[in-house]
Design a protein around this motif. Structure first.
Motif, short mmCIF file in Angstrom:
data_model
loop_
_atom_site.label_atom_id
_atom_site.label_comp_id
_atom_site.label_asym_id
_atom_site.label_seq_id
_atom_site.Cartn_x
_atom_site.Cartn_y
_atom_site.Cartn_z
N LYS A 118 0.82 -1.20 0.00
CA LYS A 118 0.00 0.00 0.00
C LYS A 118 0.86 1.26 0.00
N VAL A 119 2.00 1.19 0.65
CA VAL A 119 2.92 2.34 0.67
C VAL A 119 3.46 2.60 -0.74
N VAL A 120 3.77 1.54 -1.47
CA VAL A 120 4.25 1.69 -2.84
C VAL A 120 3.15 2.32 -3.71
N TYR A 121 1.91 1.88 -3.55
CA TYR A 121 0.79 2.42 -4.32
C TYR A 121 0.59 3.91 -4.01
N ILE A 122 0.64 4.27 -2.74
CA ILE A 122 0.47 5.68 -2.37
C ILE A 122 1.63 6.51 -2.89
N ALA A 123 2.84 5.99 -2.82
CA ALA A 123 4.01 6.71 -3.33
C ALA A 123 3.92 6.91 -4.84
N CYS A 124 3.49 5.88 -5.55
CA CYS A 124 3.34 6.01 -7.01
C CYS A 124 2.24 7.01 -7.36
N SER A 125 1.15 7.00 -6.62
CA SER A 125 0.07 7.96 -6.86
C SER A 125 0.54 9.38 -6.59
N PHE A 126 1.25 9.58 -5.50
CA PHE A 126 1.78 10.90 -5.17
C PHE A 126 2.76 11.38 -6.24
N THR A 127 3.64 10.49 -6.69
CA THR A 127 4.61 10.86 -7.72
C THR A 127 3.92 11.22 -9.03
N THR A 128 2.88 10.48 -9.39
CA THR A 128 2.15 10.77 -10.62
C THR A 128 1.49 12.14 -10.55
N VAL A 129 0.82 12.42 -9.44
CA VAL A 129 0.15 13.72 -9.29
C VAL A 129 1.18 14.84 -9.26
N TRP A 130 2.30 14.64 -8.58
CA TRP A 130 3.35 15.66 -8.53
C TRP A 130 3.89 15.95 -9.92
N MET A 131 4.12 14.91 -10.71
CA MET A 131 4.65 15.11 -12.07
C MET A 131 3.63 15.82 -12.96
#
Length: 74
Positions: free
Chosen positions: A2-15
């Motif tokens: 779940k941490v990986v999923y949240i990190a990927c979501s955050f990175t996508t939104v940031w980009m």
């Protein structure tokens, strides 16, 4: 996981909001979202294990989370 999923979501939104902001042109965005959201919502209600309160809560939560990601990407 779940941490990986949240990190990927955050990175996508940031980009989307920082790195690729200059490449988006709303005048050329002609995709109608209804063609994606309506079938997905129908499948979400049809393809599930059962309609217990816990299952429905996760389903509604997933729909809200997915919609939030979509809104962030717009």
């Amino acid at each position: 996981m779940k941490v990986v999923y949240i990190a990927c979501s955050f990175t996508t939104v940031w980009m989307i909001y920082s790195k690729f902001k200059a490449t988006y042109d709303g005048n050329h965005d002609t995709f109608r979202v209804e063609f994606l959201v309506v079938p997905t919502a129908i499948l979400a209600f049809l393809v599930n294990h059962d309609f217990t309160p816990l299952e429905v809560g996760f389903l509604v939560g997933s729909l809200v989370w997915g919609d939030g990601l979509w809104q962030a990407g717009r």
